[in-house]
Design a protein around this motif. Structure first.
Motif, PDB file in Angstrom:
ATOM      1  N   ALA A  57     -34.521   1.548  24.824  1.00 30.31           N
ATOM      2  CA  ALA A  57     -34.556   2.841  25.500  1.00 30.31           C
ATOM      3  C   ALA A  57     -33.315   3.068  26.345  1.00 30.31           C
ATOM      4  CB  ALA A  57     -35.807   2.947  26.375  1.00 30.31           C
ATOM      5  N   TYR A  58     -32.598   2.013  26.713  1.00 28.65           N
ATOM      6  CA  TYR A  58     -31.385   2.170  27.504  1.00 28.65           C
ATOM      7  C   TYR A  58     -30.196   2.591  26.645  1.00 28.65           C
ATOM      8  CZ  TYR A  58     -33.759   0.073  31.463  1.00 28.65           C
ATOM      9  OH  TYR A  58     -34.630  -0.172  32.494  1.00 28.65           O
ATOM     10  N   ILE A  59     -30.367   2.605  25.329  1.00 31.67           N
ATOM     11  CA  ILE A  59     -29.338   3.132  24.431  1.00 31.67           C
ATOM     12  C   ILE A  59     -29.943   4.352  23.750  1.00 31.67           C
ATOM     13  CG2 ILE A  59     -27.749   2.636  22.549  1.00 31.67           C
ATOM     14  CD1 ILE A  59     -28.072  -0.295  23.080  1.00 31.67           C
ATOM     15  N   PRO A  60     -29.721   5.560  24.242  1.00 31.85           N
ATOM     16  CA  PRO A  60     -30.361   6.739  23.668  1.00 31.85           C
ATOM     17  C   PRO A  60     -30.038   6.888  22.181  1.00 31.85           C
ATOM     18  CG  PRO A  60     -29.297   7.273  25.748  1.00 31.85           C
ATOM     19  CD  PRO A  60     -28.850   5.893  25.381  1.00 31.85           C
ATOM     20  N   VAL A  65     -24.256  11.837  22.215  1.00 28.94           N
ATOM     21  CA  VAL A  65     -23.861  11.194  20.957  1.00 28.94           C
ATOM     22  C   VAL A  65     -22.392  10.776  20.996  1.00 28.94           C
ATOM     23  CG1 VAL A  65     -23.534  11.584  18.490  1.00 28.94           C
ATOM     24  CG2 VAL A  65     -25.642  12.328  19.587  1.00 28.94           C
ATOM     25  N   TYR A  66     -21.516  11.658  21.485  1.00 30.62           N
ATOM     26  CA  TYR A  66     -20.103  11.311  21.534  1.00 30.62           C
ATOM     27  C   TYR A  66     -19.840  10.215  22.572  1.00 30.62           C
ATOM     28  CZ  TYR A  66     -18.249  14.742  18.296  1.00 30.62           C
ATOM     29  OH  TYR A  66     -17.929  15.431  17.154  1.00 30.62           O
ATOM     30  N   ALA A  67     -20.570  10.229  23.682  1.00 25.53           N
ATOM     31  CA  ALA A  67     -20.412   9.159  24.667  1.00 25.53           C
ATOM     32  C   ALA A  67     -20.814   7.814  24.074  1.00 25.53           C
ATOM     33  CB  ALA A  67     -21.258   9.470  25.909  1.00 25.53           C
ATOM     34  N   LEU A  68     -21.936   7.784  23.335  1.00 23.89           N
ATOM     35  CA  LEU A  68     -22.346   6.542  22.683  1.00 23.89           C
ATOM     36  C   LEU A  68     -21.306   6.076  21.664  1.00 23.89           C
ATOM     37  CD1 LEU A  68     -26.132   7.271  22.058  1.00 23.89           C
ATOM     38  CD2 LEU A  68     -25.177   5.642  23.665  1.00 23.89           C
ATOM     39  N   THR A  69     -20.743   7.015  20.921  1.00 21.85           N
ATOM     40  CA  THR A  69     -19.746   6.650  19.919  1.00 21.85           C
ATOM     41  C   THR A  69     -18.506   6.037  20.554  1.00 21.85           C
ATOM     42  OG1 THR A  69     -20.542   8.457  18.498  1.00 21.85           O
ATOM     43  CG2 THR A  69     -18.382   7.517  17.990  1.00 21.85           C
ATOM     44  N   VAL A  70     -17.985   6.692  21.584  1.00 17.06           N
ATOM     45  CA  VAL A  70     -16.776   6.180  22.246  1.00 17.06           C
ATOM     46  C   VAL A  70     -17.066   4.836  22.917  1.00 17.06           C
ATOM     47  CG1 VAL A  70     -15.103   6.630  24.074  1.00 17.06           C
ATOM     48  CG2 VAL A  70     -15.823   8.479  22.558  1.00 17.06           C
ATOM     49  N   GLY A  84     -18.426  -2.147  22.116  1.00 13.27           N
ATOM     50  CA  GLY A  84     -19.569  -2.637  21.359  1.00 13.27           C
ATOM     51  C   GLY A  84     -20.895  -2.221  21.973  1.00 13.27           C
ATOM     52  N   ILE A  85     -21.879  -3.139  21.894  1.00 15.47           N
ATOM     53  CA  ILE A  85     -23.218  -2.828  22.391  1.00 15.47           C
ATOM     54  C   ILE A  85     -23.198  -2.584  23.892  1.00 15.47           C
ATOM     55  CG2 ILE A  85     -25.561  -3.719  22.641  1.00 15.47           C
ATOM     56  CD1 ILE A  85     -25.202  -5.238  20.067  1.00 15.47           C
ATOM     57  N   GLY A  86     -22.432  -3.398  24.635  1.00 10.19           N
ATOM     58  CA  GLY A  86     -22.337  -3.177  26.075  1.00 10.19           C
ATOM     59  C   GLY A  86     -21.783  -1.802  26.411  1.00 10.19           C
ATOM     60  N   GLY A  87     -20.798  -1.353  25.653  1.00 13.13           N
ATOM     61  CA  GLY A  87     -20.269  -0.018  25.881  1.00 13.13           C
ATOM     62  C   GLY A  87     -21.271   1.073  25.577  1.00 13.13           C
ATOM     63  N   ALA A  88     -22.112   0.859  24.547  1.00 14.73           N
ATOM     64  CA  ALA A  88     -23.146   1.844  24.246  1.00 14.73           C
ATOM     65  C   ALA A  88     -24.187   1.922  25.355  1.00 14.73           C
ATOM     66  CB  ALA A  88     -23.818   1.505  22.911  1.00 14.73           C
ATOM     67  N   VAL A  89     -24.462   0.792  26.024  1.00 15.11           N
ATOM     68  CA  VAL A  89     -25.445   0.785  27.105  1.00 15.11           C
ATOM     69  C   VAL A  89     -24.931   1.571  28.301  1.00 15.11           C
ATOM     70  CG1 VAL A  89     -26.662  -0.689  28.750  1.00 15.11           C
ATOM     71  CG2 VAL A  89     -26.507  -1.369  26.354  1.00 15.11           C
ATOM     72  N   ALA A 138     -22.465   3.820  28.320  1.00 15.10           N
ATOM     73  CA  ALA A 138     -21.753   5.059  27.997  1.00 15.10           C
ATOM     74  C   ALA A 138     -22.414   6.277  28.633  1.00 15.10           C
ATOM     75  CB  ALA A 138     -21.676   5.227  26.477  1.00 15.10           C
ATOM     76  N   VAL A 139     -23.726   6.405  28.470  1.00 16.72           N
ATOM     77  CA  VAL A 139     -24.417   7.602  28.965  1.00 16.72           C
ATOM     78  C   VAL A 139     -24.438   7.649  30.492  1.00 16.72           C
ATOM     79  CG1 VAL A 139     -26.576   8.881  28.948  1.00 16.72           C
ATOM     80  CG2 VAL A 139     -25.741   7.829  26.849  1.00 16.72           C
ATOM     81  N   PRO A 140     -24.833   6.577  31.205  1.00 15.20           N
ATOM     82  CA  PRO A 140     -24.777   6.676  32.665  1.00 15.20           C
ATOM     83  C   PRO A 140     -23.368   6.880  33.198  1.00 15.20           C
ATOM     84  CG  PRO A 140     -25.298   4.431  31.969  1.00 15.20           C
ATOM     85  CD  PRO A 140     -25.433   5.303  30.779  1.00 15.20           C
ATOM     86  N   LEU A 141     -22.371   6.282  32.559  1.00 17.41           N
ATOM     87  CA  LEU A 141     -20.995   6.491  33.009  1.00 17.41           C
ATOM     88  C   LEU A 141     -20.574   7.938  32.816  1.00 17.41           C
ATOM     89  CD1 LEU A 141     -18.435   5.189  34.129  1.00 17.41           C
ATOM     90  CD2 LEU A 141     -17.767   4.651  31.777  1.00 17.41           C
ATOM     91  N   THR A 142     -20.938   8.525  31.688  1.00 15.78           N
ATOM     92  CA  THR A 142     -20.622   9.937  31.459  1.00 15.78           C
ATOM     93  C   THR A 142     -21.329  10.831  32.462  1.00 15.78           C
ATOM     94  OG1 THR A 142     -20.374   9.459  29.092  1.00 15.78           O
ATOM     95  CG2 THR A 142     -20.618  11.767  29.730  1.00 15.78           C
ATOM     96  N   ALA A 143     -22.594  10.514  32.769  1.00 16.03           N
ATOM     97  CA  ALA A 143     -23.328  11.298  33.758  1.00 16.03           C
ATOM     98  C   ALA A 143     -22.691  11.200  35.136  1.00 16.03           C
ATOM     99  CB  ALA A 143     -24.781  10.826  33.811  1.00 16.03           C
ATOM    100  N   VAL A 144     -22.209  10.011  35.496  1.00 15.23           N
ATOM    101  CA  VAL A 144     -21.561   9.831  36.791  1.00 15.23           C
ATOM    102  C   VAL A 144     -20.253  10.615  36.851  1.00 15.23           C
ATOM    103  CG1 VAL A 144     -20.349   8.121  38.192  1.00 15.23           C
ATOM    104  CG2 VAL A 144     -22.644   7.636  37.344  1.00 15.23           C
ATOM    105  N   VAL A 145     -19.463  10.560  35.786  1.00 21.69           N
ATOM    106  CA  VAL A 145     -18.205  11.309  35.768  1.00 21.69           C
ATOM    107  C   VAL A 145     -18.465  12.807  35.882  1.00 21.69           C
ATOM    108  CG1 VAL A 145     -16.211  11.891  34.330  1.00 21.69           C
ATOM    109  CG2 VAL A 145     -16.976   9.521  34.486  1.00 21.69           C
ATOM    110  N   TYR A 146     -19.493  13.277  35.194  1.00 30.18           N
ATOM    111  CA  TYR A 146     -19.819  14.700  35.282  1.00 30.18           C
ATOM    112  C   TYR A 146     -20.278  15.073  36.695  1.00 30.18           C
ATOM    113  CZ  TYR A 146     -22.206  19.122  34.473  1.00 30.18           C
ATOM    114  OH  TYR A 146     -22.617  20.420  34.557  1.00 30.18           O
TER     115      TYR A 146
END
Length: 421
Positions: free
Chosen positions: A272-275, A334-339, A345-350, A352-360
């Motif tokens: 669930a932590y990887i949407p 989806v694009y945050a998970l991809t980047v 790798g898997i750590g970046g996918a975990v 990615a979404v909270p980091l994008t939310a924080v930047v926003y």
């Protein structure tokens, strides 16, 4: 008299530019503007490229720090609650960290024991199930036999060689030991980071603010606080959704009689932590285990249960729990998970979404805007009626409702008359 060579070169009467330069009158204004935009775009792109390359080189350090930051956002509220109840801050921090380590170690030990014990009896059944899939794909669907045999034989080789089923060569032993040491070092550093951020995070943040110019310090403080609230809300909401998903999938697996129900429930919780991707992988693993243990009927039942739980999550849990926490469009997720996956790798996918939310959240705070979905502005004075809008409801150029003939309304005339008297 000054010679002709001593005279300054002619300049543009409007821009003052010299011939042959970017401000020359012969260069159109649109071309000059486009050139400046291109230069700024190249400069920003070069900075972003260098930052990405540095993040890739320092990937382990970046992931470790971000992992410690996520762990801090998850555990700090518990330590703060203990602090408010009278427990000293240092003791509360140690207590929270020790409880987390005990819980994590207990789950890992229990999973290792259960999976190792049940995998021995499950592996032959899964191999025979893959043989049935091979027969169905070749004889029923008419797929090429060589291609199907290559895929199925590869899967069977992985199954028979995994979980202690095959001999490991020296290269595999060295690789496994290196990976274990790297993971252990990263985990220790992440726990060390989380400990100090939980215990002394406020003072660390004040020290970081000291390097910000005084006139920008308040804006930076607001941006940091908004980002921290977003990160904490995301983790708490995701954890709540993950627990509900794990309970639903685990209960369905127990009722159907699928082995490794607890392990699959834990996999669902972690997924669930990887949407998007995490839920798919966890559901696929549950269906495969059900097919190996009970055949096609159990696999279809598990597939139905997974689809129902994911629909409840996407249409009910996510809107209720996460709506006021993270404001990201599915396309951005989806694009945050991809980047993140491409970079780390898997750590970046975990992360990615909270980091994008924080930047926003930081961008919104710096832009002095409220987070979340803003309501669309309603046109002033424009009301839709059955027979259409009257002229009195349509605003004129000066912002006042236009009456008959475009003049002021009766209410405005009465107000002007009262003010004149």
């Amino acid at each position: 008299m000054s010679s002709q060579h001593d005279q300054p070169p002619p300049t543009d009467a409007v821009t003052g530019g010299k011939p042959g330069t970017a401000t020359d009158a012969g260069v159109p204004a649109g071309v000059r503007t486009a050139g400046m935009w291109c230069l700024w775009t190249l400069a920003i792109g070069a900075v972003v490229y260098l930052a990405v390359q540095l993040a890739v080189v320092l990937g382990t350090v970046v992931l470790t720090f971000l992992g410690g930051l996520l762990l801090t956002a998850l555990l700090r509220p518990v330590a703060s609650w203990l602090d408010r109840t009278g427990v000293p801050r240092l003791a509360a921090t140690w207590l929270v960290m020790l409880l987390f380590l005990v819980l994590l170690g207990g789950v890992v030990y229990f999973l290792q024991q259960r999976v190792t014990r049940e995998w021995t009896s499950l592996r032959p059944t899964l191999v025979s199930g893959l043989d049935r899939v091979r027969t169905s794909l070749v004889e029923t669907l008419g797929l090429p036999r060589e291609r199907v045999n290559s895929i199925i034989d590869g899967l069977i080789g992985q199954l028979t060689g995994g979980f202690g089923g095959g001999a490991a060569g020296p290269g595999m032993v060295v690789t496994g030991a290196t990976t274990a040491v790297t993971v252990a070092a990263a985990l220790v550093l992440a726990l060390f980071t989380a400990f100090w951020l939980i215990y002394d995070g406020a003072r660390i943040w004040r020290l970081c603010l000291r390097i910000v110019p005084a006139d920008r310090r308040a804006a930076a403080d607001d941006a940091g606080n908004g980002a921290w609230r977003t990160l904490g809300g995301y983790l708490r909401g995701t954890t709540a959704v993950a627990l509900i998903d794990a309970l639903g999938i685990g209960l369905a697996l127990l009722l159907i009689g699928v082995p490794l129900a607890f392990a699959l429930a834990v996999l669902t919780f972690l997924g669930a932590y990887i949407p998007v991707v995490g839920a798919f992988v966890a559901g696929l693993a549950a269906v495969v285990v059900a097919f190996a243990a009970g055949g096609l009927t159990d696999a279809l039942l598990v597939l139905g249960a997974v689809v129902v739980v994911q629909q409840i999550e996407g249409n009910l849990l996510q809107p209720l729990i996460m709506r006021r926490t993270v404001f990201l469009h599915p396309l951005g997720i989806v694009y945050a998970l991809t980047v993140g996956g491409l970079l780390w790798g898997i750590g970046g996918a975990v992360i990615a979404v909270p980091l994008t939310a924080v930047v926003y959240a930081i961008a919104v705070a710096l832009a002095d805007r409220k987070g979340g979905e803003e309501a669309e502005p309603r046109p002033r004075g424009l009301r839709l009626r059955t027979g259409g809008a009257s002229r009195a409801d349509v605003p004129s150029n000066d912002g006042r409702p236009a009456g008959a003939g475009g003049g002021p309304s009766r209410r405005d005339q009465a107000a002007e008359a009262s003010e004149g008297s």
